[in-house]
Every structure is written in C-alpha cells, then in structure tokens.
Design a protein around this motif. Structure first.
Motif, PDB file in Angstrom:
ATOM      1  N   ASN A 181      -6.956  -0.989 -14.729  1.00 29.25           N
ATOM      2  CA  ASN A 181      -7.630  -1.109 -16.027  1.00 29.25           C
ATOM      3  C   ASN A 181      -8.764  -2.129 -15.966  1.00 29.25           C
ATOM      4  N   SER A 182      -9.883  -1.758 -16.576  1.00 32.18           N
ATOM      5  CA  SER A 182     -11.011  -2.678 -16.688  1.00 32.18           C
ATOM      6  C   SER A 182     -11.874  -2.255 -17.873  1.00 32.18           C
ATOM      7  N   GLU A 183     -12.247  -3.215 -18.693  1.00 33.71           N
ATOM      8  CA  GLU A 183     -13.078  -2.899 -19.854  1.00 33.71           C
ATOM      9  C   GLU A 183     -14.473  -2.434 -19.449  1.00 33.71           C
ATOM     10  N   SER A 184     -14.892  -2.756 -18.239  1.00 35.44           N
ATOM     11  CA  SER A 184     -16.248  -2.406 -17.803  1.00 35.44           C
ATOM     12  C   SER A 184     -16.449  -0.906 -17.666  1.00 35.44           C
ATOM     13  N   TRP A 185     -15.345  -0.129 -17.607  1.00 32.14           N
ATOM     14  CA  TRP A 185     -15.474   1.320 -17.468  1.00 32.14           C
ATOM     15  C   TRP A 185     -15.399   2.047 -18.808  1.00 32.14           C
ATOM     16  N   GLY A 186     -15.276   1.326 -19.897  1.00 31.26           N
ATOM     17  CA  GLY A 186     -15.184   1.974 -21.197  1.00 31.26           C
ATOM     18  C   GLY A 186     -13.964   2.858 -21.265  1.00 31.26           C
ATOM     19  N   ASN A 187     -14.194   4.141 -21.551  1.00 27.93           N
ATOM     20  CA  ASN A 187     -13.084   5.090 -21.624  1.00 27.93           C
ATOM     21  C   ASN A 187     -12.709   5.673 -20.260  1.00 27.93           C
ATOM     22  N   GLY A 188     -13.461   5.311 -19.228  1.00 26.73           N
ATOM     23  CA  GLY A 188     -13.153   5.832 -17.909  1.00 26.73           C
ATOM     24  C   GLY A 188     -11.899   5.189 -17.342  1.00 26.73           C
ATOM     25  N   GLU A 189     -11.288   5.862 -16.385  1.00 22.19           N
ATOM     26  CA  GLU A 189     -10.078   5.350 -15.739  1.00 22.19           C
ATOM     27  C   GLU A 189     -10.317   5.308 -14.237  1.00 22.19           C
ATOM     28  N   ARG A 190      -9.757   4.309 -13.602  1.00 19.66           N
ATOM     29  CA  ARG A 190      -9.873   4.180 -12.156  1.00 19.66           C
ATOM     30  C   ARG A 190      -8.496   3.882 -11.578  1.00 19.66           C
ATOM     31  N   TYR A 191      -8.335   4.245 -10.300  1.00 18.83           N
ATOM     32  CA  TYR A 191      -7.030   4.134  -9.666  1.00 18.83           C
ATOM     33  C   TYR A 191      -7.168   3.499  -8.290  1.00 18.83           C
ATOM     34  N   LEU A 192      -6.125   2.788  -7.890  1.00 15.86           N
ATOM     35  CA  LEU A 192      -6.104   2.043  -6.641  1.00 15.86           C
ATOM     36  C   LEU A 192      -4.933   2.522  -5.783  1.00 15.86           C
ATOM     37  N   ILE A 193      -5.213   2.903  -4.556  1.00 12.31           N
ATOM     38  CA  ILE A 193      -4.196   3.323  -3.589  1.00 12.31           C
ATOM     39  C   ILE A 193      -3.856   2.130  -2.703  1.00 12.31           C
ATOM     40  N   THR A 194      -2.588   1.952  -2.406  1.00 14.56           N
ATOM     41  CA  THR A 194      -2.180   0.901  -1.474  1.00 14.56           C
ATOM     42  C   THR A 194      -1.293   1.503  -0.398  1.00 14.56           C
ATOM     43  N   LEU A 195      -1.619   1.219   0.850  1.00 19.62           N
ATOM     44  CA  LEU A 195      -0.826   1.674   1.987  1.00 19.62           C
ATOM     45  C   LEU A 195      -0.350   0.441   2.755  1.00 19.62           C
ATOM     46  N   GLN A 196       0.941   0.399   3.016  1.00 17.90           N
ATOM     47  CA  GLN A 196       1.512  -0.674   3.826  1.00 17.90           C
ATOM     48  C   GLN A 196       2.180  -0.055   5.049  1.00 17.90           C
ATOM     49  N   LEU A 197       1.920  -0.643   6.208  1.00 16.97           N
ATOM     50  CA  LEU A 197       2.428  -0.147   7.473  1.00 16.97           C
ATOM     51  C   LEU A 197       3.084  -1.294   8.226  1.00 16.97           C
ATOM     52  N   SER A 198       4.287  -1.054   8.745  1.00 12.57           N
ATOM     53  CA  SER A 198       4.990  -2.104   9.488  1.00 12.57           C
ATOM     54  C   SER A 198       5.949  -1.464  10.485  1.00 12.57           C
ATOM     55  N   GLY A 199       6.532  -2.312  11.324  1.00 14.57           N
ATOM     56  CA  GLY A 199       7.553  -1.877  12.269  1.00 14.57           C
ATOM     57  C   GLY A 199       8.929  -2.285  11.802  1.00 14.57           C
ATOM     58  N   PRO A 200       9.923  -2.283  12.699  1.00 17.91           N
ATOM     59  CA  PRO A 200      11.291  -2.667  12.332  1.00 17.91           C
ATOM     60  C   PRO A 200      11.340  -4.096  11.789  1.00 17.91           C
ATOM     61  N   PRO A 201      12.383  -4.374  10.953  1.00 14.05           N
ATOM     62  CA  PRO A 201      13.479  -3.494  10.525  1.00 14.05           C
ATOM     63  C   PRO A 201      12.983  -2.437   9.535  1.00 14.05           C
ATOM     64  N   LEU A 202      13.490  -1.220   9.700  1.00 10.86           N
ATOM     65  CA  LEU A 202      13.032  -0.083   8.909  1.00 10.86           C
ATOM     66  C   LEU A 202      13.944   0.191   7.739  1.00 10.86           C
ATOM     67  N   MET A 203      13.388   0.842   6.733  1.00  9.79           N
ATOM     68  CA  MET A 203      14.184   1.346   5.625  1.00  9.79           C
ATOM     69  C   MET A 203      15.107   2.451   6.126  1.00  9.79           C
ATOM     70  N   THR A 204      16.112   2.787   5.345  1.00  4.06           N
ATOM     71  CA  THR A 204      16.972   3.907   5.670  1.00  4.06           C
ATOM     72  C   THR A 204      16.732   5.030   4.682  1.00  4.06           C
ATOM     73  N   ASP A 205      17.147   6.224   5.054  1.00  3.47           N
ATOM     74  CA  ASP A 205      16.982   7.374   4.171  1.00  3.47           C
ATOM     75  C   ASP A 205      18.311   7.877   3.648  1.00  3.47           C
ATOM     76  N   ARG A 206      19.271   6.994   3.505  1.00  7.64           N
ATOM     77  CA  ARG A 206      20.608   7.421   3.086  1.00  7.64           C
ATOM     78  C   ARG A 206      20.634   8.003   1.675  1.00  7.64           C
ATOM     79  N   LEU A 207      19.584   7.680   0.868  1.00  9.82           N
ATOM     80  CA  LEU A 207      19.538   8.249  -0.468  1.00  9.82           C
ATOM     81  C   LEU A 207      18.688   9.495  -0.530  1.00  9.82           C
ATOM     82  N   SER A 208      18.165   9.927   0.613  1.00  6.45           N
ATOM     83  CA  SER A 208      17.312  11.104   0.632  1.00  6.45           C
ATOM     84  C   SER A 208      18.102  12.362   0.337  1.00  6.45           C
ATOM     85  N   ASP A 209      17.430  13.348  -0.297  1.00  8.12           N
ATOM     86  CA  ASP A 209      18.121  14.616  -0.551  1.00  8.12           C
ATOM     87  C   ASP A 209      18.143  15.483   0.696  1.00  8.12           C
TER      88      ASP A 209
END
Length: 209
Positions: A181-209
C-alpha cells in the motif's frame, strides 16, 4: 565566419553528438545485465568472483546482509535444481561464520508490480522449480500460487499466500505475494514478491496432501 560556414559547422557538431549518443545507447544495450551466480553453501568470495554484480566485500560486520546496490538477476547454478529470476532491486545474502552463503532473500522485481504482473512472475518461477524437480509441500494450507480468480481474490484481499518447495534433501524455497500500500499510487494497487532460499535444516511435508 559566414552563415553558410556556420550552419555547416553546426550540422557537423550535431552529427557528431548524435553519433556519440547512438554509440552510447548501443553500448548500454549490449552491456550484460548484473547477475549473481551461486549455489547454497558456496564461498561468498567465489560467488563475488563468478558474478557480475555490486555485491560488497565480505566483512565481519556485513555478513548477515550482503546486498546488491544495483538490480541483478539471480542464477541459482545447481546443475540439477537451478533456476533464474527476473532482475531484483532487493537481493541480500547471508554468509555463515566460515564465509559460505547459507541463505538469500530477494524480491524478483525492480519495482512493485500490478497484480497481473506479480502473479505472472510467481507462476513462472514455480514452473521453473517444477521443471527442475522441486516439490511443492504443505499444499493443504499453502497451495502453489496460481492465476485463478480465487487466488487473485486472496492476494487482493491481503491474505498474502505463501508456498513452499523442496529440492530433494538439499534446498528449500518459500515464495509469497503481498499487497503493498502507498498513497502515491492513488487508487492503483501494487504487489511485492518475496523469495527465500536456504539449505538444511529443511521443512517437512508431513502435512502435505
């Protein structure tokens, strides 16, 4: 100097200036974009040597926030799990006490984006991960970002969807889109992507379907 000679001289000067401008533009166009080339676990010193970027020299004071001062493409160079991002204005590396890069965070864009463009960038990055045999995990609560009305509505509402990926037992990625959000864009909308990359220790997928 007569008017004719003056006009001839001015035309010559204009031609020289124009020629220099054209040559300058061609040089800028031909200059390769900044690029950070790395894999997780590599020596930061080696990464600086093999990259074309504004990454700073490593010191004991800056190792947790080694960021570029000019936009750069990230080329994750693992031979099996590699991918490439668009140019990132914000790209920061974290080096451990041995001087090896253990984590990076970037926003793969040079400015905040309209929703259509942000979704397109995120979908493209996920497609690269799939082709490189990364696996989406925790998909019940964190499905991959898709260009669907439901996903776009969630992003627009500020739900900040986040998705998680594993590359075997070696790396993990998280990817999200947030409304900026920023007032400088008036009614326009802008979006921010964030990517994080790392090595171990890794997450698990035990909750994955």
């Amino acid at each position: 100097m007569t008017n004719a000679r003056t006009n001839k001289w001015l035309r010559w000067v204009a031609s020289v200036v124009l020629g220099l401008a054209v040559v300058g533009a061609l040089c800028v166009k031909a200059k390769p974009a900044d690029e950070v080339i790395l894999t997780i676990g590599e020596s930061y010193t080696q990464i600086r040597q093999q990259s074309h970027s504004t990454l700073p020299v490593l010191t004991s004071e800056n190792r947790i926030n080694l960021y570029v001062r000019r936009p750069a493409v990230l080329r994750f160079s693992d031979p099996q799990y590699g991918f490439v991002t668009p140019a990132a204005k914000f790209l920061s590396l974290y080096a451990d006490k041995n001087g090896n890069v253990a984590q990076l965070t970037l926003s793969p864009q040079v400015e905040t984006l309209p929703l259509d463009e942000a979704v397109s960038v995120a979908v493209n990055l996920q497609d690269q991960l799939r082709r490189a045999h990364w696996r989406s995990i925790l998909t019940v609560d964190h499905p991959p970002i898709m260009n669907t009305p439901a996903m776009r509505a969630a992003i627009h509402s500020g739900a900040n969807p986040q998705t998680f990926w594993l590359a075997g037992d070696r790396y993990q990625v998280s990817l999200d889109i947030r409304r900026f959000n920023s007032e400088s864009w008036g009614n326009g909308e802008r979006y921010l992507i964030t990517l994080q990359l790392s090595g171990p220790p890794l997450m698990t997928d035990r909750l994955s379907d």
